[in-house]
Design an enzyme around this catalytic site. Structure first.
Site, PDB file in Angstrom:
ATOM      1  N   HIS A 100       0.904  -1.150   0.000  1.00  0.00           N
ATOM      2  CA  HIS A 100       0.000   0.000   0.000  1.00  0.00           C
ATOM      3  C   HIS A 100       0.945   1.202   0.000  1.00  0.00           C
ATOM      4  CE1 HIS A 100      -2.357  -2.933   2.427  1.00  0.00           C
ATOM      5  NE2 HIS A 100      -3.418  -2.403   1.856  1.00  0.00           N
ATOM      6  N   ASP A 103       2.366   2.015   3.345  1.00  0.00           N
ATOM      7  CA  ASP A 103       3.338   1.081   3.955  1.00  0.00           C
ATOM      8  C   ASP A 103       4.740   1.498   3.561  1.00  0.00           C
ATOM      9  OD1 ASP A 103       1.096  -0.516   4.560  1.00  0.00           O
ATOM     10  OD2 ASP A 103       1.328  -1.591   2.665  1.00  0.00           O
TER      11      ASP A 103
HETATM   12  C1  XUL Z   1      -7.377  -6.609   4.278  1.00  0.00           C
HETATM   13  C2  XUL Z   1      -6.567  -7.008   3.131  1.00  0.00           C
HETATM   14  C3  XUL Z   1      -5.713  -5.949   2.516  1.00  0.00           C
HETATM   15  C4  XUL Z   1      -5.608  -6.051   1.038  1.00  0.00           C
HETATM   16  C5  XUL Z   1      -4.882  -4.904   0.391  1.00  0.00           C
HETATM   17  O1  XUL Z   1      -8.193  -7.595   4.753  1.00  0.00           O
HETATM   18  O2  XUL Z   1      -6.563  -8.149   2.740  1.00  0.00           O
HETATM   19  O3  XUL Z   1      -4.464  -6.007   3.112  1.00  0.00           O
HETATM   20  O4  XUL Z   1      -4.964  -7.225   0.668  1.00  0.00           O
HETATM   21  O5  XUL Z   1      -5.450  -3.687   0.673  1.00  0.00           O
END
Ligand code: XUL
Ligand code: CO
Length: 441
Positions: A100, A103
């Site tokens: 993300h 992150d």
């Molecule tokens: C949350 C989840 C996230 C997604 C990416 O449950 O799985 O980490 O993978 O946003």
């Protein structure tokens, strides 16, 4: 370059009789299974959020693992995370990573400053990737769910200003993905759902979610992105109801808004079980509808009803998962991202390695079993025979569109009772065949 895990060397494959906890027992990267190396079949990825940032904080307590990477300054820590991540990937033989935006680099005072700081980190990652071309970005995404501005959703917020901010954040995350050569961009609707319908305009929220996706596709294509877009279904958590409930629901959404040619699914095991489906069910629905894309590999705990994101160790599930992946023709742009975290009590640095080794070996074993199931042929043959009435006679006529309801009525009247055309589903025999294959490896 500073070494963060100096007591750990490159993890080697030692075979199933090894008792070395820091060795692979089943994952042999260069071994060919079903026409490709295990490395190519499995395409493992490191999740930046859990591995580089997740310190074990939960609703009941603070973090237990030190993920400061020896730095107190935020920008220095972001850079240290890159070095530590590359070291972990190299030592484990993992080629891909997923992130993300936040992150990689957190939010600073303004969006402009946040973007500039993110650029510095992605520049540094690009530099490290240049030095080591084996490292690749599997997918990127935007964290549009943790900041207070997203308390009522991001693209589905009642505030148009929040929608605009979301668009700005996603635009930047797409640019970061393109810059790092990513072949995937994920939408996981963090808070795209509702807590109560008493305050919710569901129709407008869904229209807006589609609007943001359409804008993202158009923008990404305009800057030369040729990878896949994924939606990652999840039925609940953090909101009571998430709009991307499961694969079937998402398919309905994509088709309603004409997005079905741009999106595939990123199926997460623990999200499937939260939706009261098996992992294999979600993969099968995606495969049958031509939208199988990528996988977030983890598992839940059957006794806890939430998204525990455990490292996958249930071999039965990994085998049935890899069976679906092989049947789908394998991964193209997608791969197996460990959206998984070591338990809060597994807080020591080497637990990162034990966790990944456990997950990678479980999927390697799953791949071996799945390949054997296909090679063995008993299951496929059984399914083929079970539907043989559709390959000739009245079955074929129905498929070919040659008969009307009146023709079928005539057929049924002449033929009489149909129960005799059935045979046993043989579920227990088939389950026993799977066990037989699993333990004959
Ligand atoms: C949350 C989840 C996230 C997604 C990416 O449950 O799985 O980490 O993978 O946003
Ligand atoms: Co996920």
């Amino acid at each position: 370059m500073k070494e963060y895990f100096d007591s750990i060397g490159k993890i080697q494959y030692e075979g199933k009789d090894s008792t070395n906890p820091l060795a692979f027992k089943f994952y042999n990267a260069d071994e060919v299974i079903c026409g490709k190396t295990m490395k190519e079949q499995l395409k493992f990825a490191l999740s930046w959020w859990h591995t580089m940032g997740g310190d074990g904080t939960d609703m009941f307590g603070c973090g237990t693992a030190d993920k400061s990477w020896g730095e107190t300054d935020s920008a220095a820590r972001s850079k240290a995370k890159v070095d530590a991540a590359f070291e972990i990937m190299t030592k484990l033989g993992i080629d891909y990573f997923c992130f993300h935006d936040r992150d990689l680099s957190p939010e600073y005072g303004s969006l402009a400053e946040t973007n500039a700081k993110l650029d510095a980190v992605t520049d540094y990652i690009a530099e490290r990737m240049k030095e080591d071309s084996s490292k690749k970005l599997l997918w990127g995404t935007a964290k549009c769910f943790d900041h207070p501005r997203y308390m009522h959703g991001a693209a589905t917020s009642p505030s148009a200003d929040v929608f605009a901010y979301t668009a700005a954040q996603v635009k930047k995350a797409v640019e970061a993905t393109v810059k790092l050569g990513g072949k995937g961009y994920v939408f996981w609707g963090g808070r795209e759902g509702y807590e109560t319908l008493l305050n919710t305009n569901m129709g407008l929220e869904l229209d807006n979610m589609a609007r943001l996706m359409k804008m993202t596709v158009d923008y990404a294509r305009s800057i030369g992105y040729n990878g896949d877009f994924y939606i990652e279904p999840k039925p609940k958590e953090p909101t009571k109801h998430q709009y991307d409930f499961d694969t079937a629901t998402v398919l309905g959404f994509l088709r309603k808004y004409g997005l079905e040619n741009d999106f595939k699914m990123n199926i997460e095991a623990n999200h499937a079980t939260l939706a009261q489906h098996t992992f294999q069910h979600e993969l099968r629905v995606a495969r049958e509808n031509g939208v199988f894309g990528s996988i977030d590999a983890n598992q839940g705990d059957p006794l806890l009803g939430w998204d525990t994101d455990q490292f996958p160790t249930n071999v039965y599930d990994t085998a049935l998962c890899m069976y679906e992946v092989l049947k789908a023709g394998g991964f193209t742009n997608g791969g197996l991202n460990f959206d998984a975290k070591a338990r809060r009590g597994s807080y020591e640095p080497e637990d990162i390695f034990y966790s990944y080794i456990a997950g990678m070996d479980s999927f390697a074993l799953g791949l071996r079993i799945a390949a054997k199931m296909i090679e063995d042929g008993r299951i496929d043959k059984f399914v083929e025979d079970r539907y043989s009435s559709w390959t000739s006679g009245i079955g074929k006529d129905i498929i070919d569109g040659k008969v009307s309801m009146a023709d079928l009525e005539k057929y049924a009247l002449e033929k009489g009772e149909a129960t005799d055309s059935l045979s046993s589903g043989r579920q227990e025999m088939l389950e026993s065949i799977v066990n037989n294959i699993m333990f004959s490896l």
